[in-house]
Design a protein around this motif. Sequence first.
Motif, PDB file in Angstrom:
ATOM      1  N   VAL A  28       0.914  -1.243  -0.002  1.00  0.00           N
ATOM      2  CA  VAL A  28       0.036  -0.071   0.001  1.00  0.00           C
ATOM      3  C   VAL A  28       0.977   1.093   0.203  1.00  0.00           C
ATOM      4  CG1 VAL A  28      -1.549   1.339   1.307  1.00  0.00           C
ATOM      5  CG2 VAL A  28      -1.978  -1.233   1.208  1.00  0.00           C
ATOM      6  N   PHE A  29       0.615   2.119  -1.071  1.00  0.00           N
ATOM      7  CA  PHE A  29       1.480   3.367  -1.048  1.00  0.00           C
ATOM      8  C   PHE A  29       0.755   4.567  -0.561  1.00  0.00           C
ATOM      9  CE2 PHE A  29       2.348   0.490  -4.504  1.00  0.00           C
ATOM     10  CZ  PHE A  29       4.021  -0.007  -4.182  1.00  0.00           C
ATOM     11  N   ASP A  30       0.995   5.256   0.412  1.00  0.00           N
ATOM     12  CA  ASP A  30       0.291   6.553   0.943  1.00  0.00           C
ATOM     13  C   ASP A  30       1.019   7.762   0.604  1.00  0.00           C
ATOM     14  OD1 ASP A  30       2.486   6.394   2.578  1.00  0.00           O
ATOM     15  OD2 ASP A  30       1.144   6.154   4.470  1.00  0.00           O
ATOM     16  N   ASP A  31       1.775   7.826  -0.683  1.00  0.00           N
ATOM     17  CA  ASP A  31       2.677   9.077  -1.073  1.00  0.00           C
ATOM     18  C   ASP A  31       1.469  10.250  -1.168  1.00  0.00           C
ATOM     19  OD1 ASP A  31       4.705   7.304  -0.887  1.00  0.00           O
ATOM     20  OD2 ASP A  31       5.020   7.078  -2.739  1.00  0.00           O
ATOM     21  N   ASN A  32       0.208   9.737  -1.511  1.00  0.00           N
ATOM     22  CA  ASN A  32      -0.654  10.792  -2.059  1.00  0.00           C
ATOM     23  C   ASN A  32      -1.650  10.918  -0.940  1.00  0.00           C
ATOM     24  OD1 ASN A  32       0.810  11.460  -4.388  1.00  0.00           O
ATOM     25  ND2 ASN A  32      -0.195   9.647  -5.396  1.00  0.00           N
ATOM     26  N   ALA A  33      -1.465  10.822   0.297  1.00  0.00           N
ATOM     27  CA  ALA A  33      -2.529  10.641   1.214  1.00  0.00           C
ATOM     28  C   ALA A  33      -3.306  12.037   1.301  1.00  0.00           C
ATOM     29  CB  ALA A  33      -1.715  10.437   2.414  1.00  0.00           C
ATOM     30  N   PRO A  34      -4.594  11.990   1.380  1.00  0.00           N
ATOM     31  CA  PRO A  34      -5.355  10.655   1.975  1.00  0.00           C
ATOM     32  C   PRO A  34      -5.410   9.605   0.701  1.00  0.00           C
ATOM     33  CG  PRO A  34      -6.848  12.643   1.575  1.00  0.00           C
ATOM     34  CD  PRO A  34      -5.397  13.074   1.420  1.00  0.00           C
ATOM     35  N   ARG A  35      -5.205   9.890  -0.367  1.00  0.00           N
ATOM     36  CA  ARG A  35      -5.390   8.743  -1.331  1.00  0.00           C
ATOM     37  C   ARG A  35      -4.256   7.908  -1.154  1.00  0.00           C
ATOM     38  NH1 ARG A  35      -5.561   9.921  -7.350  1.00  0.00           N
ATOM     39  NH2 ARG A  35      -5.091   7.837  -7.071  1.00  0.00           N
ATOM     40  N   PHE A  36      -4.573   6.672  -1.660  1.00  0.00           N
ATOM     41  CA  PHE A  36      -3.549   5.549  -1.443  1.00  0.00           C
ATOM     42  C   PHE A  36      -3.763   4.633  -2.758  1.00  0.00           C
ATOM     43  CE2 PHE A  36      -7.160   4.104   0.927  1.00  0.00           C
ATOM     44  CZ  PHE A  36      -7.251   2.802   0.466  1.00  0.00           C
TER      45      PHE A  36
END
Length: 127
Positions: A28-36
């Motif tokens: 899971v990649f959360d680099d663009n939190a809140p999108r993942f």
Amino acid sequence: MAGDIVWCHFPDNISPRPKPRPALILAVFDDNAPRFDVSVVYATSRRTTMLHRGEFSILRDRNAAAFGAAGLSYDTKFDLKQSIDLPDPSEWFSGPPAAPHGQTPKLGVLHPSLVRALQAAFHAATD
């Protein structure tokens, strides 16, 4: 969450397939939190005992605990050569028919006894 087995409309080229199937979340990649974004692995219930390089299976008769934890209905093999990163996973996932975890796409989890098989398949797929 990594290690979850989910109900996924694994994509055919760029669009979701109409027939959902199990998929394993690798990362899971959360680099663009809140999108993942999530990295998922393709699964099939066909030819589950004929494994090729980069594949591992969860079989009811060989490991009942792992099969139960996975939440699968059929023997299933995962092909680490067919993995993809999916953006905004909501459009790629849906609740499974039995919905064991409520209205989420989660079917179950990868049992700890299969971690070595997953690692071996991953290394075989990336060599």
